[in-house]
Design a protein around this motif. Structure first.
Motif, PDB file in Angstrom:
ATOM      1  N   THR A   1     -10.938  30.292-106.044  1.00  0.00           N
ATOM      2  CA  THR A   1     -11.241  29.253-106.591  1.00  0.00           C
ATOM      3  C   THR A   1     -13.039  28.909-105.524  1.00  0.00           C
ATOM      4  N   PRO A   2     -13.660  28.127-105.977  1.00  0.00           N
ATOM      5  CA  PRO A   2     -15.418  26.879-105.940  1.00  0.00           C
ATOM      6  C   PRO A   2     -15.186  27.237-104.051  1.00  0.00           C
TER       7      PRO A   2
ATOM      8  N   ARG B   1     -18.568  32.300-110.109  1.00  0.00           N
ATOM      9  CA  ARG B   1     -19.713  31.429-110.647  1.00  0.00           C
ATOM     10  C   ARG B   1     -19.464  32.136-112.212  1.00  0.00           C
ATOM     11  N   GLN B   2     -19.113  33.962-111.898  1.00  0.00           N
ATOM     12  CA  GLN B   2     -19.178  34.398-113.262  1.00  0.00           C
ATOM     13  C   GLN B   2     -17.555  34.083-114.033  1.00  0.00           C
ATOM     14  N   ARG B   3     -16.717  33.567-113.415  1.00  0.00           N
ATOM     15  CA  ARG B   3     -15.397  33.003-114.075  1.00  0.00           C
ATOM     16  C   ARG B   3     -15.724  31.640-114.954  1.00  0.00           C
ATOM     17  N   ASN B   4     -15.922  31.146-114.514  1.00  0.00           N
ATOM     18  CA  ASN B   4     -16.930  29.685-114.959  1.00  0.00           C
ATOM     19  C   ASN B   4     -14.599  29.381-115.046  1.00  0.00           C
ATOM     20  N   MET B   5     -13.988  28.819-114.284  1.00  0.00           N
ATOM     21  CA  MET B   5     -12.902  28.359-114.461  1.00  0.00           C
ATOM     22  C   MET B   5     -12.572  26.923-114.949  1.00  0.00           C
TER      23      MET B   5
ATOM     24  N   HIS C   1     -11.509  22.780-114.455  1.00  0.00           N
ATOM     25  CA  HIS C   1     -11.569  22.431-112.475  1.00  0.00           C
ATOM     26  C   HIS C   1     -10.320  21.783-113.063  1.00  0.00           C
TER      27      HIS C   1
ATOM     28  N   CYS D   1      -8.593  25.059-110.747  1.00  0.00           N
ATOM     29  CA  CYS D   1      -9.516  25.255-109.661  1.00  0.00           C
ATOM     30  C   CYS D   1      -8.627  24.114-108.654  1.00  0.00           C
TER      31      CYS D   1
END
Ligand SMILES: [Zn+2]
Length: 406
Positions: free
Chosen positions: A264-265, A278-282, A284, A287
């Motif tokens: 996760t970020p 960054r590329q997955r853009n999960m 919120h 996460c």
């Protein structure tokens, strides 16, 4: 007969932890016929000689928990999805040296189709072990991916399992509990099957001799699966001491899929992980759920590892060329040694797939699915990313060595 001789290798055979220097490996018709160390060499004869210049020769890597991309059919037609899955698998072989995969849920038996395409030699790809659909309940887990099949009642599970068998799968993927990535009513501490559904599902698998790959994420689900004879437990986010005891007693495998709770970020700490997040853009909410589950998951991973539970490496993320390598990094971050991690991704992974006799180590008699990397992965597991060569049954399927001109 084709004969290949790999010389001047630093051999990590995944049997003994110390790399053997100045090693030579002879391969005939896809199998390893001779291994020599300390500068001794087999007869060259008419062999094709590949001088590895001291680089590290090891078994090819495996990822034993994968899925195709999750795409609605409205967004990408079925034929394109099948083609994309094949591309992902082949790219993982040539770009990352992942020579074997075990599927954990796919729609339309696209895993069976690609397994057959690779096995027949139509395409050069990794070895694939297929399960067909991810079998869950109505209101179960993984529903939005298209890969899950909702079954209800003992008969519903039995019929679905028979249909997977009829379509040529290698094992059955059974979902016993919720997950981290799901809607609000899909929780990993909840179990989903009733006792009679569980018993019927395991009974038909036992009768037909199909191994159960069990998605189990809480102590009750893990224990039910182990008591009923699961071959492997996937995830095990929350366990208890009794789960560990049952693992040791039954000899079942544990595939922890750390990537699900760890990437996760808020948790990433290297460029590969950052690029992936960054590329997955999960979502919120996903996460937050992963962050909340991560420490407990890491704790049971470490407890299982220290207790000597049999463990293998599976990522559960995509794209497949990045997934297994990221998971290997997470194992080390959570306290596994590079050696334990390498074994999980080679010898143990092949054993989970039932092919330890042929694959997973560099040994005389085994199939030569091998990789060569420039730096020692036992010093830093991420050195597996410095890929130079990939062999499938002794044949070079990827060559990334720079041909430096003097
Ligand atoms: Zn999965």
């Amino acid at each position: 007969m084709t004969r290949t001789l790999l010389t001047n290798a630093t051999l990590i055979d995944c049997l003994t932890p110390a790399p053997a220097e100045n090693a030579s490996v002879a391969i005939e018709d896809g199998r390893i016929t001779e291994i020599h160390t300390h500068g001794r060499k087999p007869e060259t004869g008419d062999a094709t000689v590949i001088d590895l210049a001291g680089a590290y020769l090891l078994p090819g890597l495996w990822d034993v928990h994968i899925h195709p991309d999750y795409l609605p059919l409205a967004e990408m037609p079925l034929a394109e999805q099948v083609a994309l899955f094949g591309h992902r698998l082949m790219t993982a072989l040539t770009e990352s040296g992942i020579v074997g995969f075990r599927c954990a849920g796919t729609h339309d038996f696209m895993d069976v189709a690609w397994k057959r395409a690779f096995d027949s030699g139509q395409f050069v790809g990794p070895r694939l072990y297929a399960c067909g659909h991810f079998l869950t309940t109505t209101g179960g887990h993984f529903l939005t991916t298209g890969h899950a099949l909702e079954c209800d009642g003992p008969h519903g599970f039995v019929k679905a399992i028979r249909e997977q068998i009829k379509n040529g799968v290698d094992h059955i993927k059974l979902n016993l509990s919720g997950g981290i990535m799901g809607p609000a009513w899909d929780r990993h501490w909840h179990s989903f099957l009733l006792q009679d559904e569980l018993e019927a599902a395991f009974a038909i698998c036992r009768q037909r001799e199909f191994k159960v790959m069990a998605h189990a994420t809480n102590p009750e689900a893990v224990k039910n699966a182990l008591r009923l004879g699961a071959h492997s437990i996937e995830h095990g986010y929350i366990m208890d001491d009794e789960c560990i005891e049952l693992f040791l007693k039954t000899g079942a495998w544990y595939v922890p899929t750390l990537a699900i709770s760890h990437l996760t970020p808020g948790q990433v700490d290297n460029d590969w992980e950052r690029a992936w997040v960054r590329q997955r853009n999960m979502l919120h909410s996903h996460c937050c759920r992963a962050d909340a589950a991560s420490d407990v998951h890491a704790g049971w991973f470490r407890t299982a590892l220290d207790a000597g539970v049999k463990m293998a490496l599976g990522s559960d993320i995509r794209p497949l060329k990045d997934a297994g390598l990221l998971e290997m990094g997470l194992w080390v971050k959570d306290g596994a040694t590079p050696w334990q991690t390498l074994l999980a991704a080679t010898r143990n992974a092949a054993a989970v797939c039932g092919v330890a006799h042929d694959l997973g180590t560099v040994e005389v008699g085994k199939l030569a699915d091998l990789i060569v990397v420039a730096a020692n992965p036992l010093d830093d597991i991420n050195n597996v990313r410095q890929l130079e060569l990939v062999f499938k049954e002794g044949r070079v399927v990827s060559d990334k060595r720079t041909t430096a001109t003097p």
